[in-house]
Design an enzyme around this catalytic site. Structure first.
Site, short mmCIF file in Angstrom:
data_model
loop_
_atom_site.label_atom_id
_atom_site.label_comp_id
_atom_site.label_asym_id
_atom_site.label_seq_id
_atom_site.Cartn_x
_atom_site.Cartn_y
_atom_site.Cartn_z
N ASN A 1 -16.55 -117.71 -85.22
CA ASN A 1 -15.46 -117.85 -84.25
C ASN A 1 -14.31 -118.42 -84.80
OD1 ASN A 1 -18.28 -118.07 -82.50
ND2 ASN A 1 -16.45 -117.20 -81.26
N ASN B 1 -11.90 -108.56 -75.79
CA ASN B 1 -11.18 -108.01 -74.97
C ASN B 1 -9.83 -107.19 -75.51
OD1 ASN B 1 -12.89 -109.22 -73.43
ND2 ASN B 1 -11.63 -110.49 -72.50
N HIS C 1 -12.34 -58.03 -66.20
CA HIS C 1 -13.58 -57.92 -65.48
C HIS C 1 -14.87 -57.26 -66.27
CE1 HIS C 1 -11.11 -58.64 -61.76
NE2 HIS C 1 -10.43 -57.55 -62.41
N SER D 1 -35.20 -63.02 -86.17
CA SER D 1 -35.68 -64.06 -85.40
C SER D 1 -37.18 -64.00 -85.60
CB SER D 1 -35.62 -63.34 -83.74
OG SER D 1 -36.36 -62.47 -83.63
N SER D 2 -38.03 -65.12 -84.86
CA SER D 2 -39.24 -65.31 -85.27
C SER D 2 -40.04 -63.96 -85.18
CB SER D 2 -39.62 -66.59 -84.10
OG SER D 2 -39.40 -65.97 -83.09
N LYS E 1 -33.22 -58.69 -86.30
CA LYS E 1 -32.14 -59.18 -85.30
C LYS E 1 -31.28 -60.07 -85.94
CE LYS E 1 -32.34 -60.52 -80.59
NZ LYS E 1 -31.90 -61.81 -80.33
N GLU F 1 -22.53 -69.50 -80.88
CA GLU F 1 -23.40 -70.28 -79.89
C GLU F 1 -23.57 -71.76 -80.07
OE1 GLU F 1 -27.05 -68.02 -79.96
OE2 GLU F 1 -26.29 -66.49 -78.74
#
Length: 307
Positions: free
Chosen positions: A49, A59, A106, A236-237, A242, A249
């Site tokens: 201190n 603060n 669209h 993939s698994s 794929k 992602e």
């Protein structure tokens, strides 16, 4: 302090981010570790201190820490990462300027555009985000230090805040200054909220870019199949042939996290009661995480997908 900054003593900081809203626990943790290390180097006891915390309060120290760490992270990580992503997109756009494809509104076929034109929109979005973040850096450079307990500067030399800002500017090469109104700097986190808002805007742009990449890469035989993203994780698994759009992602999930972080920072930002904001640790945690993960994902998107 230099040893701590170098990451040599992280085990000495066991506190959770969810603590007292002023982060006094973390501030005193730092004071105590610094005092102990200093006591080992001199003949006598250094008090956490009286000696280390002298002229300071949690603060004003913690709001200062939020601004300094966010400014350094933006300057060293995020801004270079965005610039790199813009450069990679521009280079790819130039190489594909004469490749004509179907423009879509669209999700339906509309009018022809070039691939270069499509990519130029992404670059423009990112330039706007970068400009907004850089403008916020000006407010981020103003520090609460010197305000001590409630903003009056009680128990501190009147020149302390200015001297700390000058020293921080010297060691970081950033232009820090003491806040013109330290009462606002202690009681609010408006600048952190503003920066988080800009990070959210960047996240929405990156999510749009990521989703465009996923759509254009879809198929490839029974989907759109306009581009082929690198096979970062082929197979993939259950379907070995794929190839999934891993980087877009991953980037989209980063963006979702940043948008959630912004909500947390917004709620925390309005938690300034009288002379102190009392959600400082969670502001710091979420703001720095957003900067870090946006920086990483921007570079990955550039190098592992778009390039």
């Amino acid at each position: 302090c230099e040893d701590i900054a170098a990451g040599k003593l992280m085990d000495e900081f066991p506190l959770d981010v969810f603590q007292t809203g002023s982060a006094t626990s973390t501030n005193m943790n730092a004071n105590e570790v610094i005092a102990r290390l200093a006591s080992l180097k001199v003949d006598g006891d250094i008090h956490p201190n009286d000696h280390v915390n002298m002229s300071q309060s949690s603060n004003d120290v913690i709001p200062t820490t939020i601004h300094v760490s966010a400014a350094i992270s933006c300057h060293q990580q995020l801004i270079p990462a965005i610039n790199h992503l813009i450069m990679v997109i521009d280079k790819k756009a130039e190489s594909l300027e004469k490749v004509v494809k179907t423009g879509r509104t669209h999700l339906m076929d509309a009018m022809p555009v070039s691939m270069g034109q499509e990519l130029s929109a992404w670059s423009s979005q990112l330039r706007f985000s970068l400009a907004h973040i850089e403008r916020t850096m000006t407010e981020l450079s103003q520090l609460a230090i010197g305000g001590t307990a409630v903003g009056t500067g009680i128990n501190a030399d009147p020149t302390f805040g200015d001297k700390v800002a000058k020293q921080l500017s010297s060691v970081t090469d950033l232009n820090f200054s003491a806040a013109s109104n330290r009462f606002a700097a202690l009681s609010s986190q408006d600048t952190a909220v503003a920066l988080s808002g800009q990070l959210k805007a960047l996240a929405t742009s990156l999510m749009k870019i990521s989703n465009d990449l996923r759509w254009m890469n879809s198929g490839p035989l029974a989907g759109i199949g306009e581009i082929a993203l690198p096979a970062l994780q082929p197979g993939s698994s259950i379907m070995p042939g794929k190839v999934n759009p891993v980087i877009p992602e991953a980037t989209a999930m980063v963006c979702a996290q940043v948008i959630g972080n912004d909500t947390t920072i917004t709620v925390a930002g309005q938690s300034g009661n009288f002379q102190l904001n009392v959600m400082l640790p969670v502001v710091a945690y979420n703001l720095l995480q957003s900067i870090e993960i946006l920086s990483s994902s921007s570079r990955l998107l550039a190098d592992k997908a778009i390039e």
